[in-house]
Design a protein around this motif. Structure first.
Motif, mmCIF file in Angstrom:
data_model
loop_
_atom_site.group_PDB
_atom_site.id
_atom_site.type_symbol
_atom_site.label_atom_id
_atom_site.label_comp_id
_atom_site.label_asym_id
_atom_site.label_seq_id
_atom_site.Cartn_x
_atom_site.Cartn_y
_atom_site.Cartn_z
ATOM 1 N N ASN A 189 0.864 -1.177 0.000
ATOM 2 C CA ASN A 189 0.000 0.000 0.000
ATOM 3 C C ASN A 189 0.902 1.229 0.000
ATOM 4 O O ASN A 189 1.259 1.772 1.041
ATOM 5 C CB ASN A 189 -0.912 -0.019 1.234
ATOM 6 N N ASN A 199 4.356 -1.163 8.993
ATOM 7 C CA ASN A 199 3.798 0.188 8.886
ATOM 8 C C ASN A 199 4.911 1.219 8.956
ATOM 9 O O ASN A 199 5.631 1.302 9.953
ATOM 10 C CB ASN A 199 2.797 0.450 10.020
ATOM 11 N N ILE A 243 -2.011 2.971 10.622
ATOM 12 C CA ILE A 243 -2.979 1.874 10.666
ATOM 13 C C ILE A 243 -4.010 2.247 11.719
ATOM 14 O O ILE A 243 -3.665 2.466 12.887
ATOM 15 C CB ILE A 243 -2.314 0.530 11.018
ATOM 16 N N LEU A 258 -6.027 1.658 2.105
ATOM 17 C CA LEU A 258 -6.602 0.319 2.103
ATOM 18 C C LEU A 258 -7.697 0.310 3.163
ATOM 19 O O LEU A 258 -7.419 0.336 4.359
ATOM 20 C CB LEU A 258 -5.534 -0.731 2.404
ATOM 21 N N SER A 259 -8.961 0.315 2.718
ATOM 22 C CA SER A 259 -10.100 0.378 3.631
ATOM 23 C C SER A 259 -10.840 -0.946 3.607
ATOM 24 O O SER A 259 -11.281 -1.409 2.551
ATOM 25 C CB SER A 259 -11.042 1.515 3.214
ATOM 26 N N ASN A 260 -10.980 -1.567 4.792
ATOM 27 C CA ASN A 260 -11.532 -2.911 4.872
ATOM 28 C C ASN A 260 -12.800 -2.975 5.727
ATOM 29 O O ASN A 260 -12.770 -2.679 6.915
ATOM 30 C CB ASN A 260 -10.486 -3.874 5.459
ATOM 31 N N ASN A 304 -9.144 -0.354 9.125
ATOM 32 C CA ASN A 304 -9.974 -1.535 9.346
ATOM 33 C C ASN A 304 -11.263 -1.071 10.005
ATOM 34 O O ASN A 304 -11.286 -0.717 11.185
ATOM 35 C CB ASN A 304 -9.245 -2.547 10.237
ATOM 36 N N GLN A 325 -2.494 4.732 4.437
ATOM 37 C CA GLN A 325 -3.433 4.403 5.506
ATOM 38 C C GLN A 325 -4.017 3.011 5.305
ATOM 39 O O GLN A 325 -4.441 2.676 4.198
ATOM 40 C CB GLN A 325 -4.592 5.399 5.549
ATOM 41 N N ILE A 326 -4.037 2.244 6.381
ATOM 42 C CA ILE A 326 -4.861 1.040 6.436
ATOM 43 C C ILE A 326 -5.953 1.325 7.451
ATOM 44 O O ILE A 326 -5.664 1.617 8.616
ATOM 45 C CB ILE A 326 -4.051 -0.197 6.846
ATOM 46 N N ASN A 365 2.666 -0.974 4.449
ATOM 47 C CA ASN A 365 1.902 0.274 4.459
ATOM 48 C C ASN A 365 2.903 1.398 4.633
ATOM 49 O O ASN A 365 3.415 1.633 5.726
ATOM 50 C CB ASN A 365 0.893 0.275 5.612
ATOM 51 N N LEU A 367 2.472 -7.564 4.102
ATOM 52 C CA LEU A 367 1.625 -6.396 3.854
ATOM 53 C C LEU A 367 2.404 -5.159 4.275
ATOM 54 O O LEU A 367 2.718 -4.980 5.451
ATOM 55 C CB LEU A 367 0.313 -6.507 4.642
#
Length: 267
Positions: free
Chosen positions: A97, A139, A149, A102-104, A125, A122-123, A116, A114
């Motif tokens: 990313n 991160n 995150i 990344l929006s989950n 969740n 930005q991740i 970031n 993974l």
């Protein structure tokens, strides 16, 4: 016996309609072997790239999956996972990313890597989202880029989550839960406003700042280490059935139940 009882009740003119429904519902397990059920359609794969690929954002809709297997998928914009959508990163896969979002709201399962990073990455969740990590999550691993995150949902960590380089942050918000049986390694800023249940290791390295805020709860059955030059501030609640070892700056204006904080800097 049940079937005969059902027939006799149906023939009883005093039996109410509601009672008939309840009685016939009780028959379902008896006759279920003769019933046919429609199976759910398999998730539709939308990321069968096969080689390294860069996407300028992507949406994984409900009923879809994105599997990163044997290559690197780089996101530079908004990568959205909707409810019932799935992102899977295999052992040989990497999701980068790179300055994106990344929006989950569905599910992320990481068995590989993974990343970031890249500045402003930005991740997020969301409250309905689940991240299961059996690999590594990095991160802000290279630059002073304000990479973040933010967890509002559930993170299950069996691998390693590394929060590196000053200026980057991991924040577990009030609705967030982190279940840790692996390692969380903090070299930057980590704030807990929700719930952390840990039977693994939480290591606050030199230069790291870890804050358990007033609403934060940590249930520790593993090891928490606050290293030399690290800062750990507890304003909330820590239920400590494991070990907390402090070699840096440890401030407690909240509550620590169970085992006391130890000072053992010989390791």
């Amino acid at each position: 016996m049940v079937e005969k009882l059902f027939v006799s009740k149906l023939q009883n003119p005093l039996l109410t309609f509601a009672a008939v429904i309840l009685t016939s519902a009780a028959l379902v397990p008896v006759i279920a072997g003769n019933m046919m059920y429609a199976e759910a359609a398999p998730a539709v794969e939308i990321c069968a790239f096969g080689t390294n690929n860069i996407v300028n954002g992507l949406t994984v809709h409900s009923g879809e999956k994105c599997t990163v297997d044997g290559y690197t998928l780089t996101n530079t914009a908004v990568f959205l996972i909707e409810a019932s959508g799935t992102l899977k990163i295999s052992e040989t896969g990497t999701f980068d990313n790179a300055g994106g979002i990344l929006s989950n709201s569905g599910s992320i399962r990481n068995e590989g890597t993974l990343y970031n990073g890249g500045g402003g990455a930005q991740i997020i969740n969301q409250a309905a989202g689940t991240i299961q990590n059996e690999g590594s999550i990095w991160n802000g691993f290279i630059t002073f880029g304000q990479d973040t995150i933010a967890n509002f949902g559930t993170i299950k960590n069996k691998g390693i989550i590394y929060n590196g380089i000053v200026g980057n942050a991991i924040i577990n918000f009030g609705t967030g839960t982190i279940l840790n049986t692996g390692t969380i390694d903090n070299d930057a800023f980590f704030e807990n406003l929700g719930l952390i249940k840990s039977r693994g290791t939480i290591e606050n390295d030199g230069g790291g700042v870890f804050i358990n805020s007033t609403t934060g709860v940590i249930e520790n059955g593993g090891l928490i280490e606050n290293d030399v030059s690290a800062i750990f501030n507890n304003l909330g609640t820590i239920n400590n059935q494991g070990s907390i070892i402090n070699c840096g700056s440890f401030s407690n204006t909240g509550t620590i139940n169970g085992n006391p904080v130890e000072a053992d800097c010989t390791g």
